[in-house]
Design a protein around this motif. Structure first.
Motif, PDB file in Angstrom:
ATOM      1  N   ASP A 202      47.900  23.399  39.073  1.00 24.08           N
ATOM      2  CA  ASP A 202      49.311  24.220  39.257  1.00 24.08           C
ATOM      3  C   ASP A 202      48.857  25.464  39.901  1.00 24.08           C
ATOM      4  OD1 ASP A 202      50.278  21.884  38.001  1.00 24.08           O
ATOM      5  OD2 ASP A 202      50.796  22.872  36.141  1.00 24.08           O
ATOM      6  N   LEU A 203      48.021  26.326  39.610  1.00 27.93           N
ATOM      7  CA  LEU A 203      47.748  27.526  40.164  1.00 27.93           C
ATOM      8  C   LEU A 203      47.438  27.534  41.632  1.00 27.93           C
ATOM      9  CD1 LEU A 203      47.048  30.648  39.934  1.00 27.93           C
ATOM     10  CD2 LEU A 203      44.687  30.129  39.253  1.00 27.93           C
ATOM     11  N   HIS A 204      46.595  26.573  41.862  1.00 27.58           N
ATOM     12  CA  HIS A 204      46.058  26.603  43.357  1.00 27.58           C
ATOM     13  C   HIS A 204      47.033  25.734  44.373  1.00 27.58           C
ATOM     14  CE1 HIS A 204      41.994  27.842  43.236  1.00 27.58           C
ATOM     15  NE2 HIS A 204      42.126  27.750  41.952  1.00 27.58           N
ATOM     16  N   ARG A 205      48.126  24.856  43.704  1.00 19.21           N
ATOM     17  CA  ARG A 205      49.036  24.420  44.407  1.00 19.21           C
ATOM     18  C   ARG A 205      50.061  25.510  44.818  1.00 19.21           C
ATOM     19  NH1 ARG A 205      48.697  19.156  40.977  1.00 19.21           N
ATOM     20  NH2 ARG A 205      47.833  17.637  42.527  1.00 19.21           N
ATOM     21  N   GLU A 206      50.444  26.285  43.942  1.00 17.02           N
ATOM     22  CA  GLU A 206      51.315  27.420  43.942  1.00 17.02           C
ATOM     23  C   GLU A 206      50.823  28.255  45.248  1.00 17.02           C
ATOM     24  OE1 GLU A 206      51.931  29.730  40.570  1.00 17.02           O
ATOM     25  OE2 GLU A 206      52.576  27.818  39.240  1.00 17.02           O
ATOM     26  N   HIS A 207      49.499  28.332  45.386  1.00 17.76           N
ATOM     27  CA  HIS A 207      49.021  29.330  46.403  1.00 17.76           C
ATOM     28  C   HIS A 207      48.905  28.300  47.836  1.00 17.76           C
ATOM     29  CE1 HIS A 207      48.391  32.105  43.176  1.00 17.76           C
ATOM     30  NE2 HIS A 207      48.490  32.957  44.263  1.00 17.76           N
ATOM     31  N   GLY A 208      49.229  27.232  47.766  1.00 14.24           N
ATOM     32  CA  GLY A 208      49.140  26.531  48.954  1.00 14.24           C
ATOM     33  C   GLY A 208      47.885  25.608  49.365  1.00 14.24           C
ATOM     34  N   VAL A 209      47.259  25.425  48.053  1.00  8.89           N
ATOM     35  CA  VAL A 209      46.095  24.366  48.194  1.00  8.89           C
ATOM     36  C   VAL A 209      46.318  22.899  48.070  1.00  8.89           C
ATOM     37  CG1 VAL A 209      43.831  23.635  47.074  1.00  8.89           C
ATOM     38  CG2 VAL A 209      44.328  26.217  47.236  1.00  8.89           C
ATOM     39  N   SER A 337      35.698  33.989  35.642  1.00 11.51           N
ATOM     40  CA  SER A 337      36.045  33.150  37.037  1.00 11.51           C
ATOM     41  C   SER A 337      37.119  34.263  37.368  1.00 11.51           C
ATOM     42  CB  SER A 337      36.211  31.882  36.983  1.00 11.51           C
ATOM     43  OG  SER A 337      36.666  31.824  38.305  1.00 11.51           O
ATOM     44  N   ASP A 338      37.354  34.552  38.553  1.00 13.16           N
ATOM     45  CA  ASP A 338      38.394  35.225  39.163  1.00 13.16           C
ATOM     46  C   ASP A 338      39.110  34.556  40.175  1.00 13.16           C
ATOM     47  OD1 ASP A 338      38.335  37.856  37.559  1.00 13.16           O
ATOM     48  OD2 ASP A 338      36.389  38.096  38.623  1.00 13.16           O
ATOM     49  N   GLN A 339      40.448  33.852  40.379  1.00 18.32           N
ATOM     50  CA  GLN A 339      41.059  33.039  41.232  1.00 18.32           C
ATOM     51  C   GLN A 339      42.453  33.888  41.326  1.00 18.32           C
ATOM     52  OE1 GLN A 339      40.603  28.993  40.023  1.00 18.32           O
ATOM     53  NE2 GLN A 339      38.830  29.570  38.932  1.00 18.32           N
ATOM     54  N   TYR A 340      42.617  34.388  42.535  1.00 20.90           N
ATOM     55  CA  TYR A 340      43.964  35.076  42.892  1.00 20.90           C
ATOM     56  C   TYR A 340      44.201  36.192  41.917  1.00 20.90           C
ATOM     57  CZ  TYR A 340      44.590  30.388  45.059  1.00 20.90           C
ATOM     58  OH  TYR A 340      44.121  29.181  45.932  1.00 20.90           O
ATOM     59  N   ASP A 341      45.286  36.037  41.196  1.00 17.88           N
ATOM     60  CA  ASP A 341      45.628  37.239  40.148  1.00 17.88           C
ATOM     61  C   ASP A 341      45.051  36.589  38.902  1.00 17.88           C
ATOM     62  OD1 ASP A 341      47.563  35.333  40.107  1.00 17.88           O
ATOM     63  OD2 ASP A 341      49.124  36.605  39.776  1.00 17.88           O
ATOM     64  N   VAL A 342      44.452  35.673  38.631  1.00 20.81           N
ATOM     65  CA  VAL A 342      43.947  35.245  37.207  1.00 20.81           C
ATOM     66  C   VAL A 342      42.611  35.401  37.159  1.00 20.81           C
ATOM     67  CG1 VAL A 342      43.735  33.087  36.121  1.00 20.81           C
ATOM     68  CG2 VAL A 342      45.687  33.229  37.471  1.00 20.81           C
ATOM     69  N   GLY A 343      42.249  36.039  35.932  1.00 26.56           N
ATOM     70  CA  GLY A 343      40.817  36.312  35.447  1.00 26.56           C
ATOM     71  C   GLY A 343      40.798  35.325  34.314  1.00 26.56           C
ATOM     72  N   LEU A 344      39.491  35.035  34.037  1.00 33.63           N
ATOM     73  CA  LEU A 344      39.214  34.325  32.641  1.00 33.63           C
ATOM     74  C   LEU A 344      38.088  34.643  32.156  1.00 33.63           C
ATOM     75  CD1 LEU A 344      37.334  31.507  32.907  1.00 33.63           C
ATOM     76  CD2 LEU A 344      39.252  31.057  34.413  1.00 33.63           C
ATOM     77  N   GLU A 345      37.847  34.383  30.741  1.00 30.36           N
ATOM     78  CA  GLU A 345      36.437  34.496  30.308  1.00 30.36           C
ATOM     79  C   GLU A 345      36.238  33.214  29.073  1.00 30.36           C
ATOM     80  OE1 GLU A 345      34.909  38.879  29.280  1.00 30.36           O
ATOM     81  OE2 GLU A 345      37.245  38.404  28.976  1.00 30.36           O
ATOM     82  N   TYR A 346      35.114  32.591  29.265  1.00 28.06           N
ATOM     83  CA  TYR A 346      34.972  31.181  28.591  1.00 28.06           C
ATOM     84  C   TYR A 346      33.689  31.463  27.683  1.00 28.06           C
ATOM     85  CZ  TYR A 346      34.103  26.417  27.283  1.00 28.06           C
ATOM     86  OH  TYR A 346      33.749  25.136  26.830  1.00 28.06           O
ATOM     87  N   SER A 347      33.908  31.144  26.340  1.00 26.37           N
ATOM     88  CA  SER A 347      32.788  31.420  25.367  1.00 26.37           C
ATOM     89  C   SER A 347      32.619  30.198  24.666  1.00 26.37           C
ATOM     90  CB  SER A 347      32.927  32.631  24.671  1.00 26.37           C
ATOM     91  OG  SER A 347      32.990  33.783  25.353  1.00 26.37           O
TER      92      SER A 347
END
Length: 421
Positions: A202-209, A337-347
């Motif tokens: 959904d995130l990437h589709r909102e940005h036109g991917v 990871s950082d993608q557009y205005d979304v940042g995340l951390e996975y542990s």
């Protein structure tokens, strides 16, 4: 006993190798330290290659682990642009591939990393087909994406893993048209599962991917050496000026295998088999970083981890083991990871089939949440998305290995720290 007459050789000039060399000196080792890097660049970190540096937001020099003068200042014998093509374990020597020079070692650390998996289809010899692993790749790709953005060009990306998605985001920020081809039904399907994979779709589709799921590339069509389109196994054809292969990486184990060192099962990621102290079956040879498959004491399984934090922490852990001061390497796997205005951390570690419940704390629709993967109430992994300063309690929950109340875990009013036993 370690003394000043000993020689420690590190093969591989990435983050793990550079941090291992730094740790040897920090721990007081006064013998020779030889760091061999097959690239002509000084050791550098790889996350910026698909993030800030690729976007032109970080200067080139910011990617390097140390400034160039650091190596001479710390008496590190740095060999750039040279490769090792053989290890003689009986004689304890490594042989340089360019001129056959042999160098003795008392302890040897292999941090040879991984390499991009290649598309085995017609058309991969065309000029517009790319991979991303090295700084030179990133510099080339940065120019490609900028040109595509200026000319309303189109890039097809094979693979919707972390690298594929980060480059898709970068390409859209440059203004390029993007199609991602992925055989699974969602992005990151094998890492996050369908529920969380859909969040990133959904995130990437909102940005036109544009996504094309359930398909693989079968041919890259070109003319006069240039890319024109990419075809998939379901008969579709996607217009393209460039194609990026982001279908994973393979550990660079050829040197170790030729030396007779044990390799891990390919079904579990392959790599050089090492124990919890990052030792191979040869007491004088160690491995760390992307190439190492290590027994994880906390998780009770063998892991090969390709992420930045494993190189950052694994190199120093191996260095201490080389000095006879090692402790079991049991860091909770971590990446960001950082993608557009979304940042995340996975542990943590929650491969497909290992969990029976996903708990969400926060608002996944607004992409401000923490996701937890549970098995029998135990937290296997946690991912915070645009929620910060929670890595420590998330990792503590993973480490605890004890059941947690799912309702409390989902309630943002319950401090995570209060759920840690």
């Amino acid at each position: 006993m370690v003394d000043a007459d000993q020689t420690f050789v590190i093969v591989g000039g990435g983050l793990a190798g550079a941090k291992a060399a730094e740790t040897l000196r920090a721990e007081g080792f006064t013998g020779r330290v030889i760091l061999i890097c097959d690239e002509r660049e000084h050791p550098y970190e790889r996350p910026p290659l698909s993030k800030g540096h690729l976007l032109g937001k970080e200067e080139r020099d910011s990617v390097f682990v140390h400034e160039p003068a650091w190596y001479a200042r710390n008496d590190i014998e740095l060999h750039l642009g040279q490769s090792v093509d053989a290890i003689d374990r009986a004689a304890r020597t490594v042989r340089f591939g360019d001129d056959g020079t042999q160098v003795h070692y008392d302890k040897l650390l292999l941090v040879t990393g991984s390499e991009p998996r290649r598309l085995d289809i017609p058309g991969t010899d065309l000029a517009g087909v790319h991979h991303l692993r090295r700084l030179a790749h990133a510099e080339r790709l940065k120019g490609v994406l900028a040109a595509l953005g200026r000319d309303n060009g189109h890039i097809v990306i094979a693979g919707a893993g972390w690298i594929g998605l980060e480059i898709a985001a970068a390409a859209r920020e440059y203004g390029a048209e993007v199609t991602v081809v992925e055989p699974e039904p969602t992005p990151l399907h094998g890492v996050l599962g369908p529920e969380l994979g859909q969040v990133f779709a959904d995130l990437h589709r909102e940005h036109g991917v544009r996504f094309h799921f359930g398909a693989r590339l079968t041919e890259i069509v070109g003319q006069d050496g240039m890319v024109l389109a990419a075809r998939t196994d379901d008969g579709e054809e996607h217009p393209a000026h460039d194609v990026l292969a982001a279908i994973g990486a393979a550990p660079r184990t050829g040197l170790a295998e030729a030396a007779g060192l044990e390799l891990a099962d390919p079904e579990h990621g392959g790599g050089i088999a090492v124990d919890e102290l990052l030792r191979t079956g040869d007491p004088d040879v160690f491995a760390a970083g992307d190439v190492a498959s290590f027994h994880h004491p906390l998780l009770g399984t063998r892991l090969r981890v390709e992420h930045w934090a494993n190189a950052l922490n694994g190199g120093p852990a191996a260095a201490r083991s080389m000095l006879g001061r090692g402790t079991p390497y049991d860091r909770v796997p971590y990446f960001f990871s950082d993608q557009y205005d979304v940042g995340l951390e996975y542990s943590g570690w929650a491969p497909p089939g290992s969990y029976d419940q996903v708990v969400i704390r926060g608002d996944a629709g607004k992409r401000e949440f923490i996701a937890f993967w549970l098995k029998d109430g135990r937290v296997l992994a946690g991912m915070n998305v645009n929620v910060w300063d929670v890595t420590d309690p998330v990792q503590q929950l993973v480490r605890s290995r004890t059941p947690v109340d799912a309702d409390a875990l989902a309630d943002p009013h319950v401090p995570l720290e209060s759920l840690v036993p």
